[in-house]
Every structure is written in structure tokens, then in C-alpha cells.
Design an enzyme around this catalytic site. Structure first.
Site, PDB file in Angstrom:
ATOM      1  NE  ARG A 218     139.952  30.055  83.546  1.00  0.00           N
ATOM      2  CZ  ARG A 218     140.644  30.995  83.551  1.00  0.00           C
ATOM      3  NH1 ARG A 218     140.777  31.532  82.254  1.00  0.00           N
ATOM      4  NH2 ARG A 218     141.628  31.170  84.456  1.00  0.00           N
ATOM      5  CG  ASP A 287     139.851  30.910  76.834  1.00  0.00           C
ATOM      6  OD1 ASP A 287     139.255  31.449  75.711  1.00  0.00           O
ATOM      7  OD2 ASP A 287     140.944  31.131  76.919  1.00  0.00           O
TER       8      ASP A 287
HETATM    9  P1  AMP Z   1     145.430  32.997  76.923  1.00  0.00           P
HETATM   10  O1  AMP Z   1     145.332  33.469  75.832  1.00  0.00           O
HETATM   11  O2  AMP Z   1     146.311  33.734  77.961  1.00  0.00           O
HETATM   12  O3  AMP Z   1     144.015  33.369  77.616  1.00  0.00           O
HETATM   13  O4  AMP Z   1     145.565  31.690  76.998  1.00  0.00           O
HETATM   14  C1  AMP Z   1     144.708  30.795  76.262  1.00  0.00           C
HETATM   15  C2  AMP Z   1     145.139  29.414  76.591  1.00  0.00           C
HETATM   16  O5  AMP Z   1     146.681  29.009  76.267  1.00  0.00           O
HETATM   17  C3  AMP Z   1     145.007  29.005  78.031  1.00  0.00           C
HETATM   18  O6  AMP Z   1     144.546  27.675  77.865  1.00  0.00           O
HETATM   19  C4  AMP Z   1     146.324  29.038  78.483  1.00  0.00           C
HETATM   20  O7  AMP Z   1     146.478  28.169  79.825  1.00  0.00           O
HETATM   21  C5  AMP Z   1     147.167  28.573  77.254  1.00  0.00           C
HETATM   22  N1  AMP Z   1     148.508  29.214  77.455  1.00  0.00           N
HETATM   23  C6  AMP Z   1     148.739  30.439  76.937  1.00  0.00           C
HETATM   24  N2  AMP Z   1     150.235  30.408  77.228  1.00  0.00           N
HETATM   25  C7  AMP Z   1     150.602  29.327  77.309  1.00  0.00           C
HETATM   26  C8  AMP Z   1     151.969  28.938  77.798  1.00  0.00           C
HETATM   27  N3  AMP Z   1     152.890  29.694  77.464  1.00  0.00           N
HETATM   28  N4  AMP Z   1     151.970  27.568  78.020  1.00  0.00           N
HETATM   29  C9  AMP Z   1     150.674  26.600  78.054  1.00  0.00           C
HETATM   30  N5  AMP Z   1     149.780  27.158  78.034  1.00  0.00           N
HETATM   31  C10 AMP Z   1     149.487  28.413  77.473  1.00  0.00           C
HETATM   32 MG    MG Z   2     143.146  32.831  79.321  1.00  0.00          MG
END
Ligand code: AMP
Ligand code: MG
Length: 524
Positions: A218, A287
Site C-alpha cells: 500500500r 493504508d
Molecule cells: P481498515 O479500516 O479496515 O482499513 O483497517 C485499518 C487498520 O485496522 C488495519 O491495520 C487493519 O488491519 C486494522 N484492523 C481493522 N479491523 C481489525 C480487527 N478486527 N482486528 C485487528 N485489526 C483490525
Molecule cells: Mg485497510
């Protein structure tokens, strides 16, 4: 520091490449299909130094079951989709059993979230199994397999490492729908579920989505090393991406500038494709931006229904940073963030600006071509921009369903306004439509294409079927009651978005009243 261009692209003046992960239609013969034991797995990402990731095993989930499998994604890696029902398949793609020779890992990255530097993030719930050879993809190569929702990693922060069934089904269906629309995207091989609960707004059951992409690197992967002042790692990562994914850039005078320019170009094209089809990503944080220009990390996405350029699909996005009309600007902003991170490798601020410069024209030219095709226009005429602007004005005024409008527009006959009725019925302000249709008819006469030929061309670019939220919701609710038939049926419809599919006409219908209360948020 580079300053970010303010308002790099003005208010949306209304919104080629084949998707890089798409199958080209040459299905392998059944004799060439592989079973899971024969899938040769490598891990090119693991060639990077150990600081880039943590090796770990997925955390098992009890008694997994198959929720959905994509035949076309399976075909891409020559996997026999019939094996989707097998216990071995379920165990492997839930993370309970290793693919032979796979050495799973979670990668580190950082990012800007909602415009603010968020520091270290990383694969908090995604685990990379490795990469396998693709079959029939353009260009041929290798594709990575990643389990999303496979348990805690060192990057999980305070979260639980899991994904719920609801969001996994949405990611699965939308990845495959976007691929079928010809839009660059990560793919989804399957979703498996388990009765283990995790807490979101309410307790929900867990699922694992198996995603595939040539790379999950990313913009935030580069920002991570830039903001921690680890310039050796920054260079190592850029060299890795150039060598594996953009080898032709190596010959350029400034390969890192060329990497930024190429990613900027691809991002501009991607977002033009989103605007043209009415797709809203919902969380365009750095990201979630792919260095290969793929649609990545499906969360609270949406497809435009009643047209509103300011529509915000993500209920958690209170300021509307990622509203539909903002996506082009944000795409540019994100490329600036990548440019900032690559600055030490590129050398000068001027060279960074030079690489970013293509965004505006690449975006506008691509969108212009896409919109011309959506309107069935062959030539470029001086007044086309005005015709398009007027169209978006009347779509906005009458909040016309975006997908239905373009699909029905293909039925317009130059000499028979009476045939416009189903199209005209979509408008509250019908005189406004009549005035526009009159201009459009005059414009069509400047091209020499028959009504019939124009309709064929327009039907090939204006989808009849998109993943409306309510369609996903029906499939999710059935799946939550252990009936996975609607996931399969909806996938089959979305795999042929441009076909008429008379038996599936109802999947093209406007959302029912209950859908108005549907909200999608960052909760997943
Ligand atoms: P996202 O908003 O889904 O792109 O996630 C942003 C960050 O939060 C990334 O580092 C994801 O891996 C982490 N993340 C989102 N949901 C979870 C979860 N349930 N457990 C662990 N990490 C999470
Ligand atoms: Mg993400």
C-alpha cells in the site's frame, strides 16, 4: 515537507485497462486443474528483510463451513473449485491448516487515516499465505493469497484480529463484482464461516475471506519507512516493487520518480473508473491505497443509487471526506502522500511534482473516455462537456438511479421520443429531461451510428447489475441463518453485469423502502 495541492481537482465535472487480476476467458480444461496439494506456493514478499513482517500462524476457528466460493477466482490460480466443498479446503482457507510449504506472515505498514497521520498500522487481521502462479491472467505472473480475519497479529492493536460474516460477504461479492466490471481490484477466492462470536455493535459470527492480488503493498507501506526515517528500508521496498511489478521502470533515468508517476497514473485511472460506474470506496485512507492501482480493502463501500454527487456511503465518515464527489481529489491527495514518502529516493521536490503532474489529465481523459462510452458517443465534440454537465445536473436534481439511467439510455431511439418513456419516468423533473434528451439527440446525429449499434456498445459498458447494498443485505441475512444460496446466486448475477439475464431482472430493481435505513460503517 511537500505542501499538498489544495483542491487539485475541482468539483466533479461529471465523471481500457482490463482489470489486472481478471481472467481472460480461457478456462483451463479440467485435466489442468490442480488440487490443493499440488498448488505450489512461494512467498516473494518474504524475500524482504524480516523488519517488513512477522511470521506467524493464523489462529484456528472451530468447525468452519463454506459460505461462498468464486469459480472464476479459483480458475485464475487453476484451482478446482469443486474442492471448495472438501474438508481440506475449508481447513486451509480458514487458517486451521497450512497450505503445504506456506510460511504465513503479517506485514507492517502505516498510513494517513481521514487525513491525519495514524502511525503504525499493519495487517491486524490479514495473514499472507504466499503467492501462486496465475493462469490466463493478463499479465501472467504470480498472485498472493491472503486470509482476512485469520486472528491476532502483532499489528492488531486493540482489536480482535477477526472479521465478521457480514463484512466478509460484502468484500467477497464486491471484489468479484468489480473484477467482472473490468475494474482493477483484489479478488476473493472464498469465504468460510464459523459459529465463533466476536463483538461488534452486537455479537456476530466470524468469517475468513481469502483475498488474492499480485501484491497487497500500500501507499502506507512506503509511508511507514519514511516517517520512521528508515531510508534503507524505504529503498528496499521501492526496489522490491519495481523489480516484481514494474520491471520496465528500471530503465528510466529516475526509477523511483517513474514508480510514483506510474502509480499516480494507475490511481487516476482507477478513480475515473469508480466515478464512471458510481462506486464509492468509503475509506480512502493511504493504508487502503494499492501501489498497483487496485481497488483494495472493501469496507463501507457503496454503489451510487439515487444520484447525489455529495453522497457519503460510509456512516462513520461524518465530514464527508470520502463522499463520491471527493474521491478524485482524495486520490490526488493520496498520491501526494506517496510522493512525500518517496521524496528521499526521488531526490527533489520538483521531480516529485513532475511525477504527480499526470494525475489531473490522466483522470480527466480517462473519465472523459468512459463517459463518452457510457453515452454511446463516438467522436469528441466541443460542446460535449456542457452536455455532460447538464446531464449530471438533471441526475442530481431528480436523484435518478445512476445504474438504471445509463442502462435505459441505451434504448433511446433518435427518431422515436415515445420510446423514452421508461427513461423519462426516472425523472421528477421531466421537462428538464426532455430538454436534455433533445440536445442529446442532436449530438448523437453528429456520430453516424445506428440506434441498434449504439445500444449494443452502450450495454457493453453500462452495467445492468451492480452490488446494491440491499442485495448484499438480503444475502447476508440469509447467510446469518446458514442459508448460503443467495450468496451464490448474487455472485452469479454480478459475474455477468452487462448481460440482460431476463430471469434475474429483479436484481436490477430499485432499492425497497426498508433499504433506506441501511447503514454501512467502518465496523467490520
Ligand atoms: P481498515 O479500516 O479496515 O482499513 O483497517 C485499518 C487498520 O485496522 C488495519 O491495520 C487493519 O488491519 C486494522 N484492523 C481493522 N479491523 C481489525 C480487527 N478486527 N482486528 C485487528 N485489526 C483490525
Ligand atoms: Mg485497510
Amino acid at each position: 515537507m511537500l505542501t499538498l495541492a489544495k483542491d487539485p481537482i475541482g468539483e466533479l465535472s461529471p465523471p481500457d485497462d482490463a482489470a489486472r487480476c481478471n481472467v481472460d476467458g480461457n478456462a483451463p480444461t479440467s485435466s489442468s486443474l490442480l488440487d490443493l496439494d499440488s498448488l505450489e506456493i512461494g512467498n516473494s514478499f518474504a524475500d524482504l528483510p524480516a523488519t517488513f513482517y512477522t511470521r506467524l500462524q493464523p489462529t484456528p476457528l472451530p468447525a468452519p463451513y463454506l459460505v461462498g466460493i468464486s469459480q472464476s477466482a479459483a480458475t485464475l490460480i487453476r484451482l478446482d473449485a469443486a474442492s471448495g466443498g472438501s474438508e481440506q479446503f475449508l481447513q486451509i482457507f480458514t487458517g486451521n491448516q497450512n497450505l503445504p510449504a506456506s510460511k504465513p506472515l503479517a506485514a507492517v505498514y502505516s498510513g494517513h487515516q481521514f487525513g491525519v497521520w495514524a502511525g503504525q498500522l499493519g495487517d491486524g487481521r490479514a495473514i499472507l499465505l504466499g503467492d501462486v502462479a496465475t493462469f490466463g491472467a493478463e499479465p501472467p505472473g504470480r498472485i498472493e493469497l491472503q486470509l482476512k480475519g485469520a486472528g491476532l497479529t502483532p499489528y492488531s492493536r486493540t482489536a480482535d484480529g477477526r472479521a465478521v460474516l457480514r463484512s466478509s460477504i460484502r468484500e467477497f461479492l464486491c471484489s468479484e463484482a468489480m473484477a467482472a466490471l473490468g475494474i482493477p481490484t483484489s479478488r476473493a477466492l472464498c469465504v468460510t464461516g464459523s459459529d465463533q462470536f466476536v463483538l461488534r455493535e452486537t455479537p456476530e459470527t466470524c468469517a475468513v475471506a481469502t483475498r488474492m492480488a499480485p501484491s497487497f503493498i500500500r501507499f502506507g507501506s512506503f509511508e511507514h519507512w519514511y516517517y520512521t526515517d528508515r531510508l534503507d528500508e524505504l529503498k528496499t521496498l521501492a526496489d522490491h516493487v519495481i523489480d516484481r511489478h514494474y520491471p520496465h521502470l528500471r530503465e528510466q533515468a529516475n526509477p523511483y520518480g517513474a514508480l510514483l508517476a506510474e502509480t499516480t497514473r494507475r490511481t487516476a485511472h482507477l478513480i475515473a473508473q469508480w466515478q464512471a460506474v458510481g462506486f464509492m470506496h468509503g475509506v480512502m485512507n493511504t493504508d487502503n491505497m494499492s501501489i498497483l492501482g487496485l481497488t483494495l480493502d472493501y469496507g463501507p463501500f457503496g454503489f451510487m443509487e439515487a444520484f447525489d454527487a455529495r453522497h457519503i456511503c460510509n456512516h462513520s465518515d461524518h465530514a464527508g471526506r470520502y463522499a463520491y464527489h471527493m474521491q478524485p481529489k482524495i486520490g490526488h491527495w493520496n498520491c501526494f502522500a506517496l510522493g512525500q514518502a518517496l521524496l528521499p529516493l526521488i531526490g527533489t521536490v520538483d521531480d516529485v511534482h513532475l511525477a504527480l503532474q499526470c494525475y489531473q489529465t490522466e483522470f480527466s481523459d480517462k473519465l472523459d473516455r468512459l463517459l463518452h462510452a457510457k453515452l454511446g458517443l463516438q467522436s469528441l465534440q466541443p460542446d460535449d462537456a456542457t452536455l455532460l454537465q447538464r446531464l449530471f445536473d438533471i441526475l442530481q436534481e431528480s436523484h435518478v438511479d445512476y445504474t438504471q439511467f445509463f442502462r435505459r439510455l441505451g434504448n433511446l431511439q433518435i427518431d422515436n421520443p415515445a420510446a423514452d418513456e421508461p427513461l423519462r419516468d426516472l425523472f421528477i423533473n421531466r421537462p428538464a429531461f426532455d430538454a436534455w434528451a433533445q440536445e442529446y439527440r442532436l449530438r448523437l446525429q453528429l456520430d453516424s451510428r445506428s440506434d441498434q449499434d449504439r445500444k449494443i456498445a452502450m450495454d457493453a459498458v453500462n452495467p445492468k447489475y451492480v452490488l446494491r447494498n440491499y442485495l448484499a443485505q438480503i444475502a447476508i441475512e440469509k447467510a446469518q441463518n446458514k442459508d448460503f444460496s443467495e450468496v451464490a446466486r448474487l455472485l452469479a448475477v454480478l459475474e455477468k453485469p452487462f448481460d440482460e439475464q431476463l430471469e434475474n431482472e429483479h436484481y436490477a430493481a430499485l432499492p425497497p423502502d426498508w433499504a433506506q435505513s441501511l447503514e454501512v460503517s467502518c465496523s467490520s
